[in-house]
Design a protein around this motif. Structure first.
Motif, short mmCIF file in Angstrom:
data_model
loop_
_atom_site.label_atom_id
_atom_site.label_comp_id
_atom_site.label_asym_id
_atom_site.label_seq_id
_atom_site.Cartn_x
_atom_site.Cartn_y
_atom_site.Cartn_z
N ALA A 156 -103.17 34.59 2.23
CA ALA A 156 -102.63 35.06 3.60
C ALA A 156 -103.26 35.39 4.76
N ASN A 157 -104.64 35.01 4.50
CA ASN A 157 -105.54 35.12 5.94
C ASN A 157 -105.44 33.68 6.53
N GLY A 158 -105.16 32.61 6.01
CA GLY A 158 -104.90 31.46 6.63
C GLY A 158 -103.70 31.31 7.61
N GLY A 159 -103.41 29.98 8.14
CA GLY A 159 -102.68 29.77 9.19
C GLY A 159 -101.18 29.99 8.61
N VAL A 160 -100.90 29.16 7.60
CA VAL A 160 -99.55 29.46 7.08
C VAL A 160 -99.31 30.84 6.55
N GLY A 161 -100.27 31.42 6.09
CA GLY A 161 -100.12 32.74 5.65
C GLY A 161 -99.66 33.80 6.38
N SER A 162 -100.76 33.74 7.53
CA SER A 162 -100.67 34.84 8.61
C SER A 162 -99.17 34.54 9.37
N VAL A 163 -98.99 33.31 9.56
CA VAL A 163 -97.38 33.38 10.48
C VAL A 163 -96.39 33.75 9.41
N ALA A 309 -114.13 22.94 11.74
CA ALA A 309 -113.08 22.28 10.73
C ALA A 309 -113.95 22.51 9.47
N ALA A 310 -115.35 22.60 9.23
CA ALA A 310 -115.91 22.72 8.16
C ALA A 310 -115.74 24.31 7.87
N GLU A 311 -115.77 25.28 8.93
CA GLU A 311 -115.61 26.68 8.19
C GLU A 311 -114.17 26.86 7.91
N LEU A 312 -113.27 26.12 8.33
CA LEU A 312 -111.97 26.27 7.84
C LEU A 312 -111.82 25.93 6.46
N LEU A 313 -112.46 24.82 6.00
CA LEU A 313 -112.47 24.49 4.60
C LEU A 313 -113.00 25.45 3.66
N GLN A 314 -114.24 26.12 4.18
CA GLN A 314 -114.92 27.27 3.27
C GLN A 314 -114.04 28.50 3.51
N VAL A 321 -106.50 28.48 14.58
CA VAL A 321 -107.17 28.06 15.69
C VAL A 321 -106.54 27.17 16.74
N VAL A 322 -106.52 27.57 18.19
CA VAL A 322 -106.30 26.59 19.01
C VAL A 322 -107.06 25.57 19.57
#
Ligand code: NDP
Length: 328
Positions: A156-163, A309-314, A321-322
């Motif tokens: 849910a907190n990810g990009g797809v999930g949030s949108v 990018a590393a934070e995203l995968l963690q 993120v834009v």
């Protein structure tokens, strides 16, 4: 010469560096674009860190999406000055992508920047948001109505999930958000989730079939989470599967399909035909609340993209993120 991130292959794996790139690095294409904004999606994280072999040509400019202005065109549909958006088509994987100030691509891959959005907003949505819309469209085509019951959104907190949460809430659905970050419950509720659940409830091996709960599901996680979501979907319900943040496996049984008639829709944004893309962007323009979009968006410059990018995968990035490519 222009600024961008370039991934080269070295003995230890991939090396991603911000550098000045020569035009000769760019592949052939009938449209050249001055990139204004790009984004970081999960796949960009995989490409930049080299965690998964998504890059299949070197050197490669990562960035699976961008928004910008046409500067050269020999394609009939596009002229100098047109504002355009690109998502997918192997860009950032096999063809140089959006995390550089210039991109050269096939005109057939572009869609016009929707009038409702600025270039920054289009990239705040990005491939993650456009994929969330494809998932919502799949549930709608299955004729799932808000009155049918709860919709589960995983990751849910990810990009797809949030949108996805913001879209579903605007359309009147009751959304349950599954997350590993319960501390972000207020954020998820502000996007429109009515309930937040711990993803641990879904991520362990479960029963072949469980109590019916979900009218529909948007799953970005895969593995046991997807199997458990299918096992607890209502009779005739549907699951839209688009992601693998928890794993690429699908350790499920046929029970929910043959006993409950549920449908599993696979969602692909990369090779989706033009008509589908145009429909998704049109619906995003209509159904996405831009104030919620802003609330889920963090802005960075190109020189921050490799670390983020590393934070995203963690799993440390919330929402979208834009990347301010032109201003970098
Ligand atoms: P993000 O990194 O923004 O979000 C992924 C979210 O998944 C995280 O925020 C986290 O949410 C959750 N998550 C991360 N690791 C795990 C784990 N080990 N187990 C369970 N949940 C986890 O990625 P995107 O939203 O950009 O993409 C999500 C998925 O969708 C990716 O797998 C991506 O490849 C895929 N995708 C597919 C597309 C297609 O065309 N099919 C297009 C776009 C994306 P939380 O902290 O809330 O638990």
């Amino acid at each position: 010469m222009f600024k961008g991130i370039l991934i080269t292959k070295v003995e230890a794996g991939y090396l991603a560096q911000l550098q000045t790139i020569d035009d000769s690095v760019l592949p052939d294409g009938d449209v050249q674009v001055q990139v204004a904004w790009s984004t970081l999606n999960y796949k960009d994280g995989l490409a930049i860190t080299g965690k998964s072999p998504v890059v299949r040509r070197f050197p490669m400019v990562p960035g699976i999406d961008f928004a910008g202005t046409v500067t050269h065109s020999s394609h009939a549909a596009w002229k100098v000055g047109d504002k355009v958006v690109l998502n997918g088509w192997g860009v950032g994987e096999t063809h140089c992508g959006g995390l550089a100030q210039v991109a050269r691509v096939k005109g057939d891959w572009l869609v016009p920047l929707p009038a409702a959005f600025t270039e920054r907003q289009a990239m705040a949505i990005g491939t993650a948001g456009y994929t969330a819309m494809l998932c919502v469209l799949a549930l709608e085509r299955h004729d799932i109505k808000p009155a049918d019951g709860e919709i589960l959104v995983t990751g849910a907190n990810g990009g797809v999930g949030s949108v996805a949460i913001a879209l579903l809430a605007k359309l009147g659905y009751t959304v349950v958000a599954s997350t590993g970050r319960l501390a972000e419950s207020d954020y998820l509720k502000a996007l429109g989730a009515t309930q937040v659940m711990d993803r641990a409830e879904l991520s362990a091996p479960g029963k072949a079939i469980g109590k019916e709960r979900w009218a529909g599901v948007i799953d970005t996680v895969g593995s046991h989470t997807l199997a458990n979501a299918c096992a607890t979907t209502q009779y005739n319900g549907a699951v839209a599967a688009c992601g693998l943040a928890g794993g690429m496996d699908f350790p499920a049984t046929v029970a929910p399909f043959i006993l409950r008639g549920i449908t599993l829709y696979g969602i692909d944004s990369v090779m989706a035909p033009l008509a589908v893309r145009l429909q998704a962007w049109e619906r995003l323009a209509r159904d996405l609340d831009v104030s919620k979009l802003e609330a889920m968006t963090r802005e960075i410059r190109l020189d921050q993209a490799i670390d983020v990018a590393a934070e995203l995968l963690q799993g440390q990035v919330r929402g979208r993120v834009v990347v301010d490519v032109a201003g970098s």
